[in-house]
Design a protein around this motif. Structure first.
Motif, PDB file in Angstrom:
ATOM      1  N   UNK A   1    -116.726 -88.738  -0.678  1.00 12.30           N
ATOM      2  CA  UNK A   1    -116.175 -87.800   0.299  1.00 12.30           C
ATOM      3  C   UNK A   1    -115.773 -88.503   1.585  1.00 12.30           C
ATOM      4  N   UNK A   2    -116.582 -89.509   2.008  1.00 18.09           N
ATOM      5  CA  UNK A   2    -116.249 -90.263   3.215  1.00 18.09           C
ATOM      6  C   UNK A   2    -114.919 -90.994   3.040  1.00 18.09           C
ATOM      7  N   UNK A   3    -114.747 -91.643   1.885  1.00 22.56           N
ATOM      8  CA  UNK A   3    -113.489 -92.351   1.614  1.00 22.56           C
ATOM      9  C   UNK A   3    -112.322 -91.366   1.587  1.00 22.56           C
ATOM     10  N   UNK A   4    -112.511 -90.228   0.942  1.00 24.09           N
ATOM     11  CA  UNK A   4    -111.451 -89.230   0.848  1.00 24.09           C
ATOM     12  C   UNK A   4    -111.063 -88.698   2.229  1.00 24.09           C
ATOM     13  N   UNK A   5    -112.063 -88.412   3.057  1.00 24.27           N
ATOM     14  CA  UNK A   5    -111.787 -87.919   4.401  1.00 24.27           C
ATOM     15  C   UNK A   5    -111.065 -88.964   5.246  1.00 24.27           C
ATOM     16  N   UNK A   6    -111.534 -90.214   5.151  1.00 28.47           N
ATOM     17  CA  UNK A   6    -110.918 -91.280   5.939  1.00 28.47           C
ATOM     18  C   UNK A   6    -109.465 -91.494   5.535  1.00 28.47           C
ATOM     19  N   UNK A   7    -109.198 -91.495   4.224  1.00 28.74           N
ATOM     20  CA  UNK A   7    -107.826 -91.681   3.753  1.00 28.74           C
ATOM     21  C   UNK A   7    -106.938 -90.519   4.185  1.00 28.74           C
ATOM     22  N   UNK A   8    -107.472 -89.295   4.142  1.00 28.94           N
ATOM     23  CA  UNK A   8    -106.678 -88.130   4.546  1.00 28.94           C
ATOM     24  C   UNK A   8    -106.335 -88.187   6.034  1.00 28.94           C
ATOM     25  N   UNK A   9    -107.312 -88.546   6.874  1.00 29.01           N
ATOM     26  CA  UNK A   9    -107.063 -88.635   8.312  1.00 29.01           C
ATOM     27  C   UNK A   9    -106.136 -89.808   8.644  1.00 29.01           C
ATOM     28  N   UNK A  10    -106.271 -90.911   7.897  1.00 30.42           N
ATOM     29  CA  UNK A  10    -105.370 -92.053   8.100  1.00 30.42           C
ATOM     30  C   UNK A  10    -103.946 -91.671   7.710  1.00 30.42           C
ATOM     31  N   UNK A  11    -103.810 -90.962   6.599  1.00 31.68           N
ATOM     32  CA  UNK A  11    -102.484 -90.505   6.149  1.00 31.68           C
ATOM     33  C   UNK A  11    -101.847 -89.595   7.195  1.00 31.68           C
ATOM     34  N   UNK A  12    -102.644 -88.761   7.831  1.00 29.83           N
ATOM     35  CA  UNK A  12    -102.130 -87.896   8.887  1.00 29.83           C
ATOM     36  C   UNK A  12    -101.528 -88.716  10.025  1.00 29.83           C
ATOM     37  N   UNK A  13    -102.196 -89.799  10.425  1.00 35.76           N
ATOM     38  CA  UNK A  13    -101.684 -90.641  11.504  1.00 35.76           C
ATOM     39  C   UNK A  13    -100.385 -91.329  11.102  1.00 35.76           C
ATOM     40  N   UNK A  14    -100.288 -91.766   9.846  1.00 39.20           N
ATOM     41  CA  UNK A  14     -99.064 -92.408   9.388  1.00 39.20           C
ATOM     42  C   UNK A  14     -97.924 -91.399   9.287  1.00 39.20           C
ATOM     43  N   UNK A  15     -98.233 -90.156   8.936  1.00 40.79           N
ATOM     44  CA  UNK A  15     -97.202 -89.112   8.914  1.00 40.79           C
ATOM     45  C   UNK A  15     -96.675 -88.865  10.324  1.00 40.79           C
ATOM     46  N   UNK A  16     -97.588 -88.828  11.296  1.00 39.44           N
ATOM     47  CA  UNK A  16     -97.167 -88.679  12.690  1.00 39.44           C
ATOM     48  C   UNK A  16     -96.254 -89.833  13.104  1.00 39.44           C
ATOM     49  N   UNK A  17     -96.613 -91.060  12.683  1.00 36.36           N
ATOM     50  CA  UNK A  17     -95.793 -92.229  13.013  1.00 36.36           C
ATOM     51  C   UNK A  17     -94.430 -92.141  12.342  1.00 36.36           C
ATOM     52  N   UNK A  18     -94.397 -91.651  11.111  1.00 36.85           N
ATOM     53  CA  UNK A  18     -93.139 -91.518  10.386  1.00 36.85           C
ATOM     54  C   UNK A  18     -92.221 -90.495  11.061  1.00 36.85           C
ATOM     55  N   UNK A  19     -92.808 -89.428  11.573  1.00 38.12           N
ATOM     56  CA  UNK A  19     -92.005 -88.404  12.232  1.00 38.12           C
ATOM     57  C   UNK A  19     -91.530 -88.832  13.609  1.00 38.12           C
ATOM     58  N   UNK A  20     -92.356 -89.642  14.280  1.00 37.04           N
ATOM     59  CA  UNK A  20     -91.974 -90.140  15.602  1.00 37.04           C
ATOM     60  C   UNK A  20     -92.207 -91.646  15.655  1.00 37.04           C
ATOM     61  N   UNK A  21     -91.271 -92.422  15.093  1.00 34.07           N
ATOM     62  CA  UNK A  21     -91.484 -93.878  14.985  1.00 34.07           C
ATOM     63  C   UNK A  21     -91.141 -94.654  16.251  1.00 34.07           C
ATOM     64  N   UNK A  22     -90.850 -93.949  17.347  1.00 35.01           N
ATOM     65  CA  UNK A  22     -90.402 -94.640  18.553  1.00 35.01           C
ATOM     66  C   UNK A  22     -91.446 -95.618  19.079  1.00 35.01           C
ATOM     67  N   UNK A  23     -92.732 -95.267  18.946  1.00 36.36           N
ATOM     68  CA  UNK A  23     -93.792 -96.159  19.434  1.00 36.36           C
ATOM     69  C   UNK A  23     -93.792 -97.472  18.677  1.00 36.36           C
TER      70      UNK A  23
END
Length: 298
Positions: free
Chosen positions: A33-55
């Motif tokens: 569950x820890x691995x699953x949660x970490x991967x899901x939260x990491x994926x969320x950050x990469x999705x944010x980066x994909x939507x706003x790649x200016x940074x």
């Protein structure tokens, strides 16, 4: 005829075995569950980066511009002025690689701070997570991955601009150095994100910290150019212990952990010694934020 009597196992033994099996199953489920949660939260950050790649784009364009402009500014500098470097661009590459990773890691606390202010972090804290530390792990994985990607682009750009390219072992050593530095600075930034009241204060700390640490390191000039007091400050600065080993890799095809990479006021610093300093910095940074994380994420 004699027979051997085998006493039946007590209920206590069966209960103990069953309890051990349940504990092992619970531990396995918790890790999964820890691995699953970490991967899901990491994926969320990469999705944010994909939507706003200016940074990410700005974090790549700025250091490349540094390489081009500073390299052109000092291209007519006398040979030997910057040590064994054939040109200033070769000398500067190590500093740009390290400072880019440092700047990205120093911004690691901003997404967490914005999650705090917009209420998303509170939703995570009340969610049935296996461990709330998955929030911190996800941010760390995201920032370290981004730092390695930026470093790879800058290494390629520096090679294109004439700085050369370390060998395969040297590239692996650069990745390790960036990983250690980004891990330590990310820990500091995440600690500030939980300790400071808002993003204005965090941004102020970032602005106040970045340039002084850049100029108080060996990124732009060797130690021999600095006054004595600044040499002492530069040899305390963790950035110098990341810059000098990378610079040595650019200037030497063969290297080992015993090679001297920096002559500090208090003595010679070897390649292995610089790596150990970065390991110590990361360890102290991660250890120092543990009490704060326990209070905040409890």
């Amino acid at each position: 005829m004699s027979s051997t009597f085998i006493p039946p196992k007590s209920d206590a033994n069966w209960q103990q075995l069953a309890s051990t099996a349940v504990q092992k199953e619970d531990t396995s489920n918790w890790l999964g569950e820890l691995v699953q949660e970490t991967l899901a939260l990491t994926r969320r950050l990469f999705i944010q980066l994909q939507r706003r790649p200016s940074t990410l784009i700005a974090g790549i364009i700025q250091p490349v511009m540094w390489l081009i402009l500073f390299g052109a500014l000092f291209q007519n500098a006398p040979k030997g002025m910057f040590g064994d470097s054939t040109n200033y661009g070769q000398f500067l590459s190590a500093g740009v690689i390290v400072f880019t990773a440092f700047g990205g890691a120093l911004n690691a606390g901003l997404p967490v701070m914005f999650d705090r202010e917009f209420g998303f972090l509170n939703r995570l804290l009340v969610a049935p997570l296996a461990s709330r530390f998955s929030i911190v792990l996800a941010s760390t994985i995201f920032i370290v991955s981004q730092s390695l990607l930026q470093a790879a682009v800058i290494v390629a750009a520096a090679a294109f601009l004439g700085a050369g390219l370390p060998n395969l072992a040297g590239l692996g050593a650069i990745a390790l150095i960036i990983l250690l530095l980004a891990l330590g600075v990310t820990a500091v930034s995440l600690g500030l994100a939980f300790a400071l009241p808002g993003h204005i204060e965090l941004i102020a700390v970032i602005f106040v910290t970045q340039l002084p640490l850049l100029f108080a390191s060996t990124a732009l000039a060797p130690l021999s150019f600095m006054p004595k007091w600044l040499q002492i400050v530069a040899t305390i600065n963790p950035l110098s212990y990341a810059i000098e080993p990378i610079r040595y890799l650019y200037l030497h095809n063969s290297w080992n952990l015993g090679n001297v990479v920096m002559q500090a006021p208090w003595g010679a610093v070897t390649f292995g010694g610089a790596i150990l300093m970065l390991v110590g910095f990361s360890f102290v940074a991660v250890l120092s934020i543990q009490p704060l994380l326990r209070r905040t994420l409890a």
